[in-house]
Design an enzyme around this catalytic site. Structure first.
Site, short mmCIF file in Angstrom:
data_model
loop_
_atom_site.label_atom_id
_atom_site.label_comp_id
_atom_site.label_asym_id
_atom_site.label_seq_id
_atom_site.Cartn_x
_atom_site.Cartn_y
_atom_site.Cartn_z
N ASN A 1 11.74 -4.84 -3.18
CA ASN A 1 11.61 -4.46 -1.78
C ASN A 1 11.32 -5.72 -0.96
O ASN A 1 10.37 -6.44 -1.23
CB ASN A 1 10.49 -3.42 -1.65
CG ASN A 1 10.34 -2.88 -0.24
OD1 ASN A 1 9.81 -3.54 0.64
ND2 ASN A 1 10.79 -1.66 -0.02
N GLY B 1 -0.29 -3.73 5.61
CA GLY B 1 0.22 -4.93 6.27
C GLY B 1 0.89 -5.90 5.31
O GLY B 1 0.75 -7.12 5.45
N ASN C 1 10.42 5.79 5.36
CA ASN C 1 9.18 5.05 5.33
C ASN C 1 8.14 5.90 6.08
O ASN C 1 8.39 7.05 6.41
CB ASN C 1 9.37 3.66 5.95
CG ASN C 1 8.37 2.65 5.37
OD1 ASN C 1 7.19 2.95 5.24
ND2 ASN C 1 8.83 1.45 5.05
N CYS D 1 8.66 -1.31 7.90
CA CYS D 1 7.20 -1.34 7.77
C CYS D 1 6.56 -1.29 9.15
O CYS D 1 6.79 -2.17 9.98
CB CYS D 1 6.72 -2.59 7.04
SG CYS D 1 4.92 -2.59 6.89
C1 LIG Z 1 -0.38 2.19 0.63
C2 LIG Z 1 1.09 2.17 0.95
C3 LIG Z 1 1.78 0.95 0.99
C4 LIG Z 1 3.16 0.93 1.27
N1 LIG Z 1 3.83 -0.27 1.26
C5 LIG Z 1 5.19 -0.28 1.43
C6 LIG Z 1 5.94 -1.49 1.30
O1 LIG Z 1 5.40 -2.57 1.00
N2 LIG Z 1 7.30 -1.44 1.50
C7 LIG Z 1 7.94 -0.25 1.80
O2 LIG Z 1 9.16 -0.25 1.97
N3 LIG Z 1 7.25 0.91 1.91
C8 LIG Z 1 5.91 0.91 1.72
N4 LIG Z 1 5.22 2.11 1.80
C9 LIG Z 1 5.95 3.35 2.14
C10 LIG Z 1 6.31 4.15 0.89
O3 LIG Z 1 7.13 3.41 0.00
C11 LIG Z 1 7.02 5.46 1.28
O4 LIG Z 1 8.19 5.15 2.01
C12 LIG Z 1 6.16 6.39 2.14
O5 LIG Z 1 4.81 6.34 1.74
C13 LIG Z 1 6.64 7.86 2.09
O6 LIG Z 1 6.64 8.36 0.77
P1 LIG Z 1 5.40 9.18 0.13
O7 LIG Z 1 5.06 10.27 1.09
O8 LIG Z 1 5.91 9.67 -1.20
O9 LIG Z 1 4.28 8.20 -0.01
C14 LIG Z 1 3.84 2.15 1.53
C15 LIG Z 1 3.14 3.37 1.49
C16 LIG Z 1 1.79 3.41 1.20
C17 LIG Z 1 1.08 4.73 1.14
#
Ligand SMILES: Cc1cc2nc3c(=O)[nH]c(=O)nc-3n(C[C@H](O)[C@H](O)[C@H](O)COP(=O)(O)O)c2cc1C
Length: 303
Positions: free
Chosen positions: A99, A72, A191, A129
């Site tokens: 970001n 969040g 995302n 998000c």
């Molecule tokens: C714990 C957590 C927090 C995240 N917070 C953000 C965020 O603040 N802003 C954002 O653009 N994406 C956020 N993401 C998404 C990641 O940047 C990414 O787009 C998504 O996890 C898919 O990539 P991955 O499979 O390599 O994790 C978050 C992901 C996780 C797991």
């Protein structure tokens, strides 16, 4: 040794690997056990206009081949970020990407105006998000909103603008085209995918927010499909992410059309793993006679 440098719009990264937003904070914790200069870039935690405490716990849960989060957008707010966190990021020998997230369009404008007084070279507009009650992903579901907010930011900055797209949408190409029409320099995707985990004993969702965003290896095939679809739909660079855990995963994303890649959940699985991922990537290029990562981009041969 293969030269791993890539150009993404006007940015040059020493290698295609970027730490994904929200999985790396501002790099401080990782810096205790890893030289941050291994990264081509680091994308900050999503920054909002005012500080946010985030959602109530539990806000993470493991799933088969991935995880669900509903953090969040916990962050210190743009003023404190610029004062206390951004200087640390900018000191590192890697490219900083900020970001930016918001609940209403003017949030994005106000934050980006403040970033104009800083030297960060790149902004990632998070229209994706899924874990906040208002705004963010709902902007990302409407191409007209994506275009108009991106245009407003384009009008106030010469910094590189990447638009981070949500996969929780029927036609991600339309969203990418809207970002391009609004003047974005690149699109990053994906995302997280909106999901739910349930405890059958209590008959309640495990996450206090009820739903959360799925990430990790489970989402990789969805991300690859979307990266390729978007690559074919726009003429701006695509930054690919979703489940990347190895050098070979990164190769696949670049073949699909990504000019650079981001690693998110993998940082939580293996906080020092990036070094090995880069080695694997470099070795793959060498073994296949590829002189530079750029040669891979968009070389997928569809049937
Ligand atoms: C714990 C957590 C927090 C995240 N917070 C953000 C965020 O603040 N802003 C954002 O653009 N994406 C956020 N993401 C998404 C990641 O940047 C990414 O787009 C998504 O996890 C898919 O990539 P991955 O499979 O390599 O994790 C978050 C992901 C996780 C797991």
């Amino acid at each position: 040794m293969v030269n791993l440098a890539v150009k993404v719009g006007n940015l040059t990264l020493k290698n295609p690997f970027i730490a994904a937003s929200g999985t790396y904070g501002f790099g401080r914790e990782a810096a205790e056990f890893l030289d941050l200069s291994v990264w081509g870039g680091i994308s900050s935690k999503g920054i909002t206009r005012l500080p946010r405490a985030g959602n109530m716990p539990p806000r993470v849960a493991e799933t088969p081949a991935g995880m669900l989060n509903s953090v969040g957008l916990q962050n210190p707010g743009v003023d404190k970020f610029i004062k206390d966190e951004l200087p640390f990021m900018m000191e590192q020998d890697t490219v900083t990407i900020v970001n930016v997230a918001g609940s209403i369009p003017s949030d994005y404008i106000e934050i980006c105006k403040k970033l104009e007084d800083t030297t960060t070279p790149a902004i990632e507009l998070n229209f994706s998000c899924p874990n906040v009650a208002a705004g963010c992903m709902s902007f990302g579901a409407d191409p007209a909103n994506i275009e108009s907010i991106t245009r407003a930011i384009r009008d106030l900055t010469d910094k590189e603008i990447w638009v981070k797209l949500t996969p929780n949408i029927t036609d991600i190409s339309a969203a990418a085209r809207a970002a391009e029409a609004g003047g974005a320099d690149g699109v990053s995707l994906i995302n997280t995918l909106l999901g739910m985990v349930i405890d059958a004993e209590t008959r309640r969702p495990i996450l206090r927010n009820n739903t959360g965003g799925l990430s990790g290896p489970a989402v990789k095939p969805v991300a690859l499909r979307m990266v390729n679809e978007v690559y074919r739909a726009v003429n701006i660079p695509v930054i690919g992410l979703g489940g990347i855990c190895s050098g070979l995963d990164a190769v696949e994303f670049m073949i699909a059309g990504a000019s650079a890649v981001q690693l998110g959940t993998y940082n939580l699985i293996s906080p020092q793993g990036i070094t090995q991922v880069i080695d694997e990537f470099s070795q793959w290029l060498e073994d296949h006679g590829v002189q530079s990562p750029g040669e891979l981009v968009g070389t997928l041969q569809l049937w």
